[in-house]
Design an enzyme around this catalytic site. Structure first.
Site, PDB file in Angstrom:
ATOM      1  N   HIS A   1       0.031  13.038 -10.508  1.00 26.73           N
ATOM      2  CA  HIS A   1       1.373  13.460 -10.898  1.00 26.73           C
ATOM      3  C   HIS A   1       1.378  13.899 -12.365  1.00 26.73           C
ATOM      4  CE1 HIS A   1       5.651  13.427 -11.812  1.00 26.73           C
ATOM      5  NE2 HIS A   1       5.435  12.489 -12.724  1.00 26.73           N
TER       6      HIS A   1
ATOM      7  N   ASP B   1       3.183  45.907 -23.416  1.00 23.51           N
ATOM      8  CA  ASP B   1       2.543  44.909 -22.543  1.00 23.51           C
ATOM      9  C   ASP B   1       1.921  43.863 -23.457  1.00 23.51           C
ATOM     10  OD1 ASP B   1       1.035  43.496 -20.521  1.00 23.51           O
ATOM     11  OD2 ASP B   1       1.216  45.296 -19.288  1.00 23.51           O
TER      12      ASP B   1
ATOM     13  N   TRP C   1      -3.362   9.849 -16.348  1.00 19.46           N
ATOM     14  CA  TRP C   1      -3.521  11.223 -16.851  1.00 19.46           C
ATOM     15  C   TRP C   1      -4.217  11.214 -18.198  1.00 19.46           C
ATOM     16  CZ3 TRP C   1      -1.771  14.264 -21.014  1.00 19.46           C
ATOM     17  CH2 TRP C   1      -0.908  13.624 -21.916  1.00 19.46           C
TER      18      TRP C   1
ATOM     19  N   SER D   1      -8.293  28.702 -19.326  1.00 21.47           N
ATOM     20  CA  SER D   1      -7.125  29.525 -19.018  1.00 21.47           C
ATOM     21  C   SER D   1      -6.093  29.443 -20.141  1.00 21.47           C
ATOM     22  CB  SER D   1      -6.531  29.080 -17.686  1.00 21.47           C
ATOM     23  OG  SER D   1      -5.229  29.553 -17.547  1.00 21.47           O
ATOM     24  N   SER D   2      -5.775  28.223 -20.599  1.00 22.60           N
ATOM     25  CA  SER D   2      -4.762  28.116 -21.665  1.00 22.60           C
ATOM     26  C   SER D   2      -5.239  28.759 -22.951  1.00 22.60           C
ATOM     27  CB  SER D   2      -4.426  26.679 -22.034  1.00 22.60           C
ATOM     28  OG  SER D   2      -4.382  25.864 -20.962  1.00 22.60           O
TER      29      SER D   2
ATOM     30  N   HIS E   1      -1.627  14.321 -28.794  1.00 19.93           N
ATOM     31  CA  HIS E   1      -0.324  14.420 -29.445  1.00 19.93           C
ATOM     32  C   HIS E   1       0.093  15.869 -29.686  1.00 19.93           C
ATOM     33  CE1 HIS E   1       3.384  13.154 -31.034  1.00 19.93           C
ATOM     34  NE2 HIS E   1       3.212  14.104 -31.922  1.00 19.93           N
TER      35      HIS E   1
ATOM     36  N   GLU F   1      -0.633  18.216 -27.930  1.00 18.43           N
ATOM     37  CA  GLU F   1      -0.299  18.671 -26.576  1.00 18.43           C
ATOM     38  C   GLU F   1       1.175  18.412 -26.248  1.00 18.43           C
ATOM     39  OE1 GLU F   1      -1.585  20.345 -24.196  1.00 18.43           O
ATOM     40  OE2 GLU F   1      -0.313  19.779 -22.493  1.00 18.43           O
TER      41      GLU F   1
ATOM     42  N   TYR G   1       3.595  18.514 -28.179  1.00 28.36           N
ATOM     43  CA  TYR G   1       4.397  19.554 -28.840  1.00 28.36           C
ATOM     44  C   TYR G   1       4.169  20.916 -28.221  1.00 28.36           C
ATOM     45  CZ  TYR G   1       6.382  16.161 -31.720  1.00 28.36           C
ATOM     46  OH  TYR G   1       7.102  15.076 -32.099  1.00 28.36           O
TER      47      TYR G   1
ATOM     48  N   SER H   1      17.035  27.921 -28.661  1.00 30.77           N
ATOM     49  CA  SER H   1      17.560  28.589 -29.855  1.00 30.77           C
ATOM     50  C   SER H   1      18.034  30.004 -29.549  1.00 30.77           C
ATOM     51  CB  SER H   1      16.496  28.647 -30.956  1.00 30.77           C
ATOM     52  OG  SER H   1      16.034  27.360 -31.238  1.00 30.77           O
TER      53      SER H   1
ATOM     54  N   HIS I   1      -0.674   6.866 -33.183  1.00 32.97           N
ATOM     55  CA  HIS I   1       0.488   6.065 -32.773  1.00 32.97           C
ATOM     56  C   HIS I   1       0.412   5.721 -31.285  1.00 32.97           C
ATOM     57  CE1 HIS I   1       2.891  10.068 -32.263  1.00 32.97           C
ATOM     58  NE2 HIS I   1       2.301   9.774 -31.131  1.00 32.97           N
ATOM     59  N   HIS I   2      -0.511   6.341 -30.575  1.00 30.27           N
ATOM     60  CA  HIS I   2      -0.737   5.934 -29.180  1.00 30.27           C
ATOM     61  C   HIS I   2      -1.707   4.766 -29.111  1.00 30.27           C
ATOM     62  CE1 HIS I   2       1.304   9.478 -27.480  1.00 30.27           C
ATOM     63  NE2 HIS I   2       0.851  10.086 -28.555  1.00 30.27           N
TER      64      HIS I   2
ATOM     65  N   THR J   1      12.482  17.540 -36.797  1.00 32.94           N
ATOM     66  CA  THR J   1      13.155  17.536 -35.498  1.00 32.94           C
ATOM     67  C   THR J   1      14.660  17.394 -35.702  1.00 32.94           C
ATOM     68  OG1 THR J   1      11.194  16.413 -34.665  1.00 32.94           O
ATOM     69  CG2 THR J   1      13.059  16.574 -33.177  1.00 32.94           C
TER      70      THR J   1
ATOM     71  N   LYS K   1      16.281  20.593 -36.604  1.00 36.90           N
ATOM     72  CA  LYS K   1      16.524  21.477 -35.456  1.00 36.90           C
ATOM     73  C   LYS K   1      17.785  21.062 -34.712  1.00 36.90           C
ATOM     74  CE  LYS K   1      12.195  23.425 -34.384  1.00 36.90           C
ATOM     75  NZ  LYS K   1      12.790  24.662 -33.946  1.00 36.90           N
TER      76      LYS K   1
ATOM     77  N   ARG L   1       3.618  -0.380 -16.991  1.00 34.37           N
ATOM     78  CA  ARG L   1       3.573   0.901 -16.292  1.00 34.37           C
ATOM     79  C   ARG L   1       2.336   0.943 -15.404  1.00 34.37           C
ATOM     80  NH1 ARG L   1       1.564   5.209 -20.944  1.00 34.37           N
ATOM     81  NH2 ARG L   1       1.622   6.642 -19.178  1.00 34.37           N
TER      82      ARG L   1
HETATM   83  C1  HEM Z   1      10.579  12.183 -32.795  1.00 33.60           C
HETATM   84  C2  HEM Z   1       9.606  12.531 -32.008  1.00 33.60           C
HETATM   85  C3  HEM Z   1       8.638  11.582 -31.300  1.00 33.60           C
HETATM   86  C4  HEM Z   1       8.153  10.359 -31.670  1.00 33.60           C
HETATM   87  C5  HEM Z   1       8.482   9.592 -32.944  1.00 33.60           C
HETATM   88  C6  HEM Z   1       7.259   9.897 -30.609  1.00 33.60           C
HETATM   89  C7  HEM Z   1       6.539   8.706 -30.617  1.00 33.60           C
HETATM   90  C8  HEM Z   1       5.730   8.261 -29.582  1.00 33.60           C
HETATM   91  C9  HEM Z   1       4.930   7.070 -29.612  1.00 33.60           C
HETATM   92  C10 HEM Z   1       4.825   6.109 -30.802  1.00 33.60           C
HETATM   93  C11 HEM Z   1       4.289   6.958 -28.408  1.00 33.60           C
HETATM   94  C12 HEM Z   1       3.278   5.883 -27.985  1.00 33.60           C
HETATM   95  C13 HEM Z   1       3.935   4.727 -27.356  1.00 33.60           C
HETATM   96  C14 HEM Z   1       2.954   3.773 -26.743  1.00 33.60           C
HETATM   97  O1  HEM Z   1       2.051   4.202 -25.998  1.00 33.60           O
HETATM   98  O2  HEM Z   1       3.091   2.560 -26.997  1.00 33.60           O
HETATM   99  C15 HEM Z   1       4.684   8.079 -27.615  1.00 33.60           C
HETATM  100  C16 HEM Z   1       4.236   8.319 -26.320  1.00 33.60           C
HETATM  101  C17 HEM Z   1       4.422   9.519 -25.656  1.00 33.60           C
HETATM  102  N1  HEM Z   1       5.185  10.585 -26.104  1.00 33.60           N
HETATM  103 FE1  HEM Z   1       6.285  10.652 -27.814  1.00 33.60          FE
HETATM  104  N2  HEM Z   1       7.225  10.839 -29.630  1.00 33.60           N
HETATM  105  C18 HEM Z   1       8.048  11.882 -30.009  1.00 33.60           C
HETATM  106  C19 HEM Z   1       8.269  13.041 -29.308  1.00 33.60           C
HETATM  107  C20 HEM Z   1       7.654  13.382 -28.124  1.00 33.60           C
HETATM  108  C21 HEM Z   1       7.755  14.675 -27.479  1.00 33.60           C
HETATM  109  C22 HEM Z   1       8.529  15.863 -28.026  1.00 33.60           C
HETATM  110  C23 HEM Z   1       7.023  14.602 -26.344  1.00 33.60           C
HETATM  111  C24 HEM Z   1       6.762  15.657 -25.269  1.00 33.60           C
HETATM  112  C25 HEM Z   1       7.495  16.682 -25.035  1.00 33.60           C
HETATM  113  C26 HEM Z   1       6.462  13.270 -26.263  1.00 33.60           C
HETATM  114  C27 HEM Z   1       5.653  12.826 -25.219  1.00 33.60           C
HETATM  115  C28 HEM Z   1       5.055  11.603 -25.169  1.00 33.60           C
HETATM  116  C29 HEM Z   1       4.193  11.178 -24.082  1.00 33.60           C
HETATM  117  C30 HEM Z   1       3.787  12.024 -22.864  1.00 33.60           C
HETATM  118  C31 HEM Z   1       3.810   9.860 -24.380  1.00 33.60           C
HETATM  119  C32 HEM Z   1       3.008   8.898 -23.515  1.00 33.60           C
HETATM  120  C33 HEM Z   1       1.589   9.194 -23.368  1.00 33.60           C
HETATM  121  C34 HEM Z   1       0.943   8.193 -22.434  1.00 33.60           C
HETATM  122  O3  HEM Z   1       0.610   7.092 -22.896  1.00 33.60           O
HETATM  123  O4  HEM Z   1       0.779   8.513 -21.247  1.00 33.60           O
HETATM  124  N3  HEM Z   1       6.867  12.553 -27.356  1.00 33.60           N
HETATM  125  N4  HEM Z   1       5.572   8.871 -28.342  1.00 33.60           N
HETATM  126 CU   LIG Z   2       2.157  11.155 -29.699  1.00 29.81          CU
END
Ligand code: HEM
Ligand SMILES: [Cu+2]
Lengths: 530, 183
Positions: free
Chosen positions: A81, A110, A146, A174-175, A258, A260, A262, A273, A307-308, A333, A336, A455
């Site tokens: 998924h 084009d 994933w 591709s990307s 990370h 990614e 964005y 916008s 931070h992950h 952010t 914006k 999770r």
């Molecule tokens: C103010 C902006 C953001 C902050 C401060 C933030 C912060 C964080 C932090 C600290 C985690 C890790 C949490 C953990 O695993 O314990 C996390 C996970 C994640 N964030 Fe964000 N994030 C932000 C914006 C975004 C945006 C814009 C996206 C995607 C469009 C995003 C997608 C994700 C995803 C997919 C994960 C989980 C990854 C995984 O463990 O599978 N985040 N974020």
């Molecule tokens: Cu991140």
């Protein structure tokens, strides 16, 4: 190719050439509109495939205990998924929008590299065909999440992991090709007078996204290559027994991962916008600050990856650095969000479907940003990490963020693509069902997450039962509603009220200066931009 | 629009960036190792014998505890002979670990050390360690293996106790034991 050569000889002559006939039109096409449509259809199919997997997950989690699937299969569902939604649905949808809209927005005939464009699209069905085929192998498909952390994805992986690696390589190539094409198009094919600071924000955010892509997709390729070598060639990048380190995997992965996230949101920022000013009937507030905010977000996204990994045992100074750097992202952010709200302020707003999705985007994405800030607090993250709170966070930024951004774009530009207006009542129904469904599905996840529900598990403690049932019902509602979207799009292609060249009175940009539907070839002679 | 680079030149450069970033992904491996060494991240300690000498600090004592763990699928019996020793920073101390191969085939093992708290790792110097080499044991054979170490007197003052942990990995498949003549 003789048509293209001809068109140089007699400018304007190529207007007489329509698309080729039959299936080969799609296989061999180098037309940005055809390729854009194929990307969009492909991504929608992947959205439904990945969505069906989510339905399996939510059906199993409807009640505590094991009812429908075995844990092994459940893990394959969560993994696939995530992979399919990220790489198969969201990213190709934005590439599709880029293909369709960037040439129209900058007055180019084009994309700059049309044949590479064709190739980069056709790699995708191959990549996802390979990835999906693993589900039919004896040991099953990828089951390591994933994020495919080693050694789960190396030492303990099912045999099919080699297919997974090959699939990731193909989608990465591709990307990267897509990104190179976008950069070349934007830098070299702009109409005379279209200076960088006159470009629509969708073009700007895509330019920056494309640079992110060429910077981090190769790192992902390196990451899976190291896995491949560990699995098959006896190296020990991630294997402690041979002197490697599994934590290294997480650094390499999140250095890609990370930025990614964005990559998946910046083009949506650009689309919103364009849409909010159109329906607020006011120019976008703070165009220049939007450009700089996007660039700062992109830059900061390279220095926050750990931070992950707050819980893997990094030194205190590291925790602090990554905590503050992450929080810093909230500043651009916030700029914006402020600009979008200010654009709406005292505008003469109307709420057609694209605007509904765009306004919901602003509100719900902000909620996701706030839960991100909570997660960024290193000491608190020890509690939140790997719980449903993280799942709630990223679904709030990805579903009403990336996906609503894509829906808003689709409704906004469908009249230009098809020449017909979509059915507004059905569109609004699609919006409200999606809005209610996704909030029902994901809001309760904050609560169960804070209460400690981990999770990626098929079963859970009784205390989480009620919220999970609500989540599942919301998810079913959201899922079913997407079939309505399919119906709306097909209906719009087949007929409907004739669309004018500019169906939205507040809309601005070159794309509205060509008739609807946009002719097969546009801007063969570049427009004049004042 | 007068482009400063032709599309071909631009494409070649962008492909160059892609290749450079691919290489950078691999460069992260040595960069990570250097960072770990420099900051003692992950409790990584020296992987070859420490040669230097350190000043003895009689004013202070540090407790060092020992842990032995088997990685998944490892069948050896593996433990330290004592749970902990109290050491004077700057002096060489010793602990012995016992390993036995209870299986019916010769096996090779590799021990991977780790020190916690990880900020103490950079102050923990091994002058001799069984983890610098691999161990080969015949079926039923056992071995006593020493580790000698010095705790650096510069160890931050708030660390009173540290743990040296070993994880033992089965690397028989990677390094098949060489048959020993006469046995
Ligand atoms: C103010 C902006 C953001 C902050 C401060 C933030 C912060 C964080 C932090 C600290 C985690 C890790 C949490 C953990 O695993 O314990 C996390 C996970 C994640 N964030 Fe964000 N994030 C932000 C914006 C975004 C945006 C814009 C996206 C995607 C469009 C995003 C997608 C994700 C995803 C997919 C994960 C989980 C990854 C995984 O463990 O599978 N985040 N974020
Ligand atoms: Cu991140």
């Amino acid at each position: 190719m003789s048509a293209a050569i001809d068109s140089h000889a007699h400018a304007g002559h190529d207007h007489h050439h329509g698309p080729a006939k039959g299936l080969m039109r799609w296989v061999l096409t180098t037309n940005h509109k055809d390729i854009g449509s194929m990307y969009l259809w492909f991504s929608f199919i992947m959205f439904l495939v990945g969505g069906s997997m989510a339905m399996v997950i939510r059906a199993e989690l409807f009640q505590p205990g094991l009812q429908i699937v075995q844990p092994e299969f459940f893990n394959q569902m969560t993994t696939m998924h995530g992979l399919i939604m990220v790489f198969g649905a969201v990213m190709p949808a934005f590439v599709g929008l880029a293909n369709w809209m960037i040439p129209l927005m900058i007055g180019a005939p084009d994309m700059a590299l049309p044949r590479m464009n064709n190739f980069s699209f056709w790699l995708l069905p191959a990549a996802f065909g390979i990835l999906l085929s693993t589900l039919f192998t004896e040991a099953g498909g990828p089951n390591f999440g994933w994020t495919f952390y080693a050694p789960l994805s190396t030492t303990y992986a099912p045999e099919s992991v080699t297919f997974f690696i090959f699939g990731v390589h193909l989608m990465g190539v591709s990307s990267i090709m897509g990104a190179i094409n976008v950069i070349a198009t934007i830098l070299n094919l702009r109409a005379p007078g279209m200076t960088l600071m006159k470009m629509p924000l969708f073009v700007w955010t895509w330019l920056i996204t494309a640079f992110l892509l060429i910077a981090v997709m190769p790192v992902l390729a390196g990451c899976v290559t190291m896995m491949l070598m560990d699995i098959h060639f006896g190296t020990s990048f991630f294997n402690a027994a041979g002197g490697g380190d599994p934590v290294l995997f997480q650094h390499v992965f999140w250095f890609f991962g990370h930025p990614e996230v964005y990559i998946m949101i910046l083009p949506a920022f650009g689309a919103v916008s364009a849409i909010i000013p159109a329906f607020a009937r006011k120019p976008l507030f703070g165009y220049t600050s939007m450009v700089y905010a996007t660039a700062s977000i992109a830059f900061l996204s390279f220095i926050v990856w750990a931070h992950h990994m707050f819980t893997v045992g990094i030194p205190l100074t590291g925790e602090l650095f990554f905590m503050y750097a992450t929080m810093l992202i909230a500043v651009p952010t916030g700029v914006k969000v402020f600009n979008w709200v200010t654009t709406m302020w005292r505008g003469s707003m109307t709420f057609e479907t694209p605007m509904l999705f765009a306004v919901a985007f602003v509100i719900l994405f902000t909620i996701g940003g706030f839960s991100g800030l909570m997660l960024a607090i290193a000491p608190a993250d020890f509690q939140y990490h790997d719980t449903y709170f993280v799942v709630a966070h990223f679904h709030y930024v990805l579903v009403p963020g990336a996906i609503f951004g894509i829906f808003a774009s689709a409704y906004f530009w469908l009249p230009k693509w098809t020449g017909h207006m979509y059915d507004e009542t059905l569109g609004k129904t699609h919006f409200w069902m999606s809005f209610i469904g996704m909030n029902l599905a994901f809001f309760p996840m904050h609560f169960v997450g804070l209460a400690g529900m981990p999770r990626r598990i098929p079963d859970y403690n009784l205390q989480f039962a009620d919220f999970n049932m609500i989540s599942s019902m919301g998810a079913f509602m959201f899922g079913a509603t997407q079939l309505l979207f399919l119906f709306i799009v097909i209906k719009c292609i087949r007929g409907g009220k004739k669309a004018e060249a500019k169906p939205w009175d507040g809309a601005e940009g070159l794309e509205w200066s060509v008739p609807s539907p946009a002719p097969y070839h546009t801007f063969s002679t570049p427009p004049e931009v004042k | 629009m007068a482009a400063s680079l032709t599309t071909r030149q631009l494409t070649v450069r962008l492909v160059g960036v892609v290749l450079a970033m691919f290489a950078f992904g691999f460069a992260l491996v040595p960069i990570y190792d250097v960072m770990c060494q420099a900051f003692g991240i992950n409790g990584k300690t020296n992987t070859s014998a420490y040669q230097g000498a350190l000043k003895v600090d009689e004013t202070r004592q540090v407790k060092v505890q020992f842990v032995a763990t088997n990685a998944a699928d490892m069948v050896w019996e593996f433990q330290p002979v004592g749970d902990q020793v109290v050491v004077t920073p700057g002096r060489v101390s010793e602990m012995r670990f016992i390993a036995r191969n209870p299986s019916d085939k010769p096996m090779t093992a590799q021990a991977i050390p780790s020190v916690s708290p990880s900020k103490a790792a950079a102050y923990f110097q091994k002058t001799e360690c069984f983890c610098f080499t691999q161990q080969v044991l015949q079926p039923g054979e056992s071995i006593e293996m020493p580790v000698r170490f010095i705790v650096d007197p510069e160890l931050p003052a708030d660390v009173h106790r540290l743990t040296l942990g070993y994880t033992l990995f089965d690397i028989t498949a990677r390094m098949p034991p060489v048959p020993v003549a006469g046995r």
